[in-house]
Scaffold this motif. Structure first.
Motif, mmCIF file in Angstrom:
data_model
loop_
_atom_site.group_PDB
_atom_site.id
_atom_site.type_symbol
_atom_site.label_atom_id
_atom_site.label_comp_id
_atom_site.label_asym_id
_atom_site.label_seq_id
_atom_site.Cartn_x
_atom_site.Cartn_y
_atom_site.Cartn_z
ATOM 1 N N LYS A 1 -80.269 27.045 9.344
ATOM 2 C CA LYS A 1 -79.281 26.006 9.646
ATOM 3 C C LYS A 1 -78.103 26.692 10.330
ATOM 4 C CE LYS A 1 -76.469 22.369 7.744
ATOM 5 N NZ LYS A 1 -76.208 21.454 6.673
ATOM 6 N N HIS A 2 -77.750 26.231 11.517
ATOM 7 C CA HIS A 2 -76.617 26.780 12.266
ATOM 8 C C HIS A 2 -75.360 26.009 11.879
ATOM 9 C CE1 HIS A 2 -78.985 29.329 15.037
ATOM 10 N NE2 HIS A 2 -79.940 28.472 14.703
ATOM 11 N N VAL A 3 -74.336 26.744 11.464
ATOM 12 C CA VAL A 3 -73.072 26.151 11.029
ATOM 13 C C VAL A 3 -71.911 26.951 11.631
ATOM 14 C CG1 VAL A 3 -74.039 25.300 8.857
ATOM 15 C CG2 VAL A 3 -72.958 27.540 8.921
ATOM 16 N N VAL A 4 -70.709 26.444 11.438
ATOM 17 C CA VAL A 4 -69.501 27.175 11.816
ATOM 18 C C VAL A 4 -68.616 27.233 10.584
ATOM 19 C CG1 VAL A 4 -67.468 27.217 13.297
ATOM 20 C CG2 VAL A 4 -69.639 26.432 14.217
ATOM 21 N N GLY A 5 -68.170 28.432 10.225
ATOM 22 C CA GLY A 5 -67.308 28.610 9.062
ATOM 23 C C GLY A 5 -66.124 29.487 9.406
ATOM 24 N N ILE A 6 -65.279 29.698 8.437
ATOM 25 C CA ILE A 6 -64.149 30.611 8.598
ATOM 26 C C ILE A 6 -64.517 31.878 7.841
ATOM 27 C CG2 ILE A 6 -61.699 30.989 8.178
ATOM 28 C CD1 ILE A 6 -61.355 27.937 8.411
ATOM 29 N N TYR A 7 -64.701 32.950 8.599
ATOM 30 C CA TYR A 7 -65.230 34.213 8.093
ATOM 31 C C TYR A 7 -64.096 35.156 7.751
ATOM 32 C CZ TYR A 7 -67.903 38.631 8.511
ATOM 33 O OH TYR A 7 -68.489 39.844 8.313
ATOM 34 N N LYS A 8 -64.151 35.707 6.552
ATOM 35 C CA LYS A 8 -63.184 36.726 6.126
ATOM 36 C C LYS A 8 -63.934 38.039 6.057
ATOM 37 C CE LYS A 8 -61.460 37.063 1.904
ATOM 38 N NZ LYS A 8 -60.708 36.782 0.685
ATOM 39 N N ASN A 9 -63.589 38.960 6.952
ATOM 40 C CA ASN A 9 -64.304 40.219 7.089
ATOM 41 C C ASN A 9 -63.662 41.310 6.249
ATOM 42 O OD1 ASN A 9 -65.541 42.560 7.924
ATOM 43 N ND2 ASN A 9 -65.390 42.103 10.092
ATOM 44 N N PRO A 10 -64.409 41.930 5.324
ATOM 45 C CA PRO A 10 -63.822 42.963 4.478
ATOM 46 C C PRO A 10 -63.569 44.269 5.224
ATOM 47 C CG PRO A 10 -66.148 42.871 4.099
ATOM 48 C CD PRO A 10 -65.815 41.741 5.050
ATOM 49 N N PHE A 13 -54.144 52.936 4.360
ATOM 50 C CA PHE A 13 -54.502 51.591 4.758
ATOM 51 C C PHE A 13 -54.725 50.734 3.525
ATOM 52 C CE2 PHE A 13 -58.347 54.056 4.360
ATOM 53 C CZ PHE A 13 -59.194 53.229 3.649
ATOM 54 N N VAL A 14 -54.758 49.431 3.738
ATOM 55 C CA VAL A 14 -55.047 48.472 2.679
ATOM 56 C C VAL A 14 -56.314 47.743 3.090
ATOM 57 C CG1 VAL A 14 -54.231 46.436 1.457
ATOM 58 C CG2 VAL A 14 -52.604 48.183 2.152
ATOM 59 N N GLU A 15 -57.335 47.778 2.239
ATOM 60 C CA GLU A 15 -58.589 47.102 2.548
ATOM 61 C C GLU A 15 -58.490 45.632 2.193
ATOM 62 O OE1 GLU A 15 -62.108 48.788 0.945
ATOM 63 O OE2 GLU A 15 -61.584 50.808 1.567
ATOM 64 N N GLY A 16 -59.297 44.837 2.891
ATOM 65 C CA GLY A 16 -59.385 43.417 2.582
ATOM 66 C C GLY A 16 -60.192 43.184 1.325
ATOM 67 N N ASN A 17 -60.265 41.944 0.922
ATOM 68 C CA ASN A 17 -61.058 41.573 -0.251
ATOM 69 C C ASN A 17 -62.528 41.468 0.115
ATOM 70 O OD1 ASN A 17 -58.795 41.379 -1.892
ATOM 71 N ND2 ASN A 17 -58.398 39.297 -1.251
ATOM 72 N N ASN A 18 -63.314 40.940 -0.777
ATOM 73 C CA ASN A 18 -64.746 40.750 -0.523
ATOM 74 C C ASN A 18 -64.969 39.850 0.676
ATOM 75 O OD1 ASN A 18 -65.285 42.228 -2.823
ATOM 76 N ND2 ASN A 18 -65.390 40.417 -4.122
ATOM 77 N N ALA A 19 -66.089 40.074 1.349
ATOM 78 C CA ALA A 19 -66.453 39.214 2.469
ATOM 79 C C ALA A 19 -66.713 37.805 1.957
ATOM 80 C CB ALA A 19 -67.702 39.755 3.152
ATOM 81 N N SER A 20 -66.298 36.825 2.747
ATOM 82 C CA SER A 20 -66.582 35.442 2.368
ATOM 83 C C SER A 20 -66.652 34.573 3.607
ATOM 84 C CB SER A 20 -65.530 34.913 1.400
ATOM 85 O OG SER A 20 -64.287 34.764 2.045
ATOM 86 N N LEU A 21 -67.226 33.406 3.416
ATOM 87 C CA LEU A 21 -67.351 32.419 4.470
ATOM 88 C C LEU A 21 -66.935 31.091 3.865
ATOM 89 C CD1 LEU A 21 -68.384 32.001 7.411
ATOM 90 C CD2 LEU A 21 -70.606 31.442 6.416
ATOM 91 N N LEU A 22 -65.980 30.440 4.499
ATOM 92 C CA LEU A 22 -65.495 29.143 4.043
ATOM 93 C C LEU A 22 -66.212 28.077 4.861
ATOM 94 C CD1 LEU A 22 -63.390 27.911 2.099
ATOM 95 C CD2 LEU A 22 -61.792 27.906 4.008
ATOM 96 N N LEU A 23 -66.896 27.172 4.170
ATOM 97 C CA LEU A 23 -67.695 26.144 4.821
ATOM 98 C C LEU A 23 -67.319 24.759 4.302
ATOM 99 C CD1 LEU A 23 -71.222 27.781 4.427
ATOM 100 C CD2 LEU A 23 -69.933 27.564 6.556
ATOM 101 N N PRO A 24 -67.524 23.725 5.127
ATOM 102 C CA PRO A 24 -67.413 22.364 4.581
ATOM 103 C C PRO A 24 -68.451 22.200 3.471
ATOM 104 C CG PRO A 24 -67.457 22.308 6.982
ATOM 105 C CD PRO A 24 -67.778 23.721 6.565
ATOM 106 N N ASP A 25 -68.115 21.417 2.449
ATOM 107 C CA ASP A 25 -69.036 21.206 1.324
ATOM 108 C C ASP A 25 -70.430 20.802 1.785
ATOM 109 O OD1 ASP A 25 -67.072 21.821 -0.521
ATOM 110 O OD2 ASP A 25 -66.611 19.732 -1.024
ATOM 111 N N SER A 26 -70.516 19.955 2.805
ATOM 112 C CA SER A 26 -71.819 19.459 3.264
ATOM 113 C C SER A 26 -72.695 20.590 3.815
ATOM 114 C CB SER A 26 -71.636 18.375 4.321
ATOM 115 O OG SER A 26 -70.908 18.896 5.426
ATOM 116 N N ASP A 27 -72.106 21.606 4.434
ATOM 117 C CA ASP A 27 -72.882 22.733 4.964
ATOM 118 C C ASP A 27 -73.296 23.706 3.867
ATOM 119 O OD1 ASP A 27 -72.773 21.774 7.539
ATOM 120 O OD2 ASP A 27 -71.086 23.036 8.122
#
Length: 113
Positions: free
Chosen positions: A29-38, A49-63
């Motif tokens: 399934k092809h979707v578009v989300g908001i990607y947080k890159n660690p 340096f300061v590292e980011g948090n865990n990788a995550s992808l924010l998606l609409p509930d339906s996706d």
């Protein structure tokens, strides 16, 4: 006030959105989300340096509705695996936490519940 119909502005690849592929048992399934890159790091002026948090992808509930732990996701050219069940944020969006996909990893949990 921002409503569910306004999310399209944020998920537009020309703005904050990143195309992703959800590899589901029923097919891709092809979707578009908001990607947080660690891997993104912030360098400090005094050194280090300061590292980011865990990788995550924010998606609409339906996706995100069909995703489960250990499903695979391709985002920004990298393959990831869901490390925990998707977490609804209560605003029509769901956060999906990603971990490094390794072909040697089992697709089944090691602990039986």
């Amino acid at each position: 006030m921002i409503g569910a119909n306004d999310f399209g502005v944020f998920f537009n690849p020309k703005d904050f959105g990143t195309p992703a592929i959800l590899h589901l048992s029923s097919g891709n399934k092809h979707v578009v989300g908001i990607y947080k890159n660690p891997q993104q790091t912030a360098k400090l002026k005094g050194g280090g340096f300061v590292e980011g948090n865990n990788a995550s992808l924010l998606l609409p509930d339906s996706d995100a509705a069909w995703l489960n732990i250990r499903d695979c996701v391709t985002v920004a050219g990298s393959e990831w695996q869901l490390v925990k069940q998707p977490v609804p944020e209560g605003s029509g969006l769901t956060r999906v936490y990603l971990g490094v996909k390794d072909a040697k990893q089992s697709t089944k949990p090691a602990i039986r519940y």
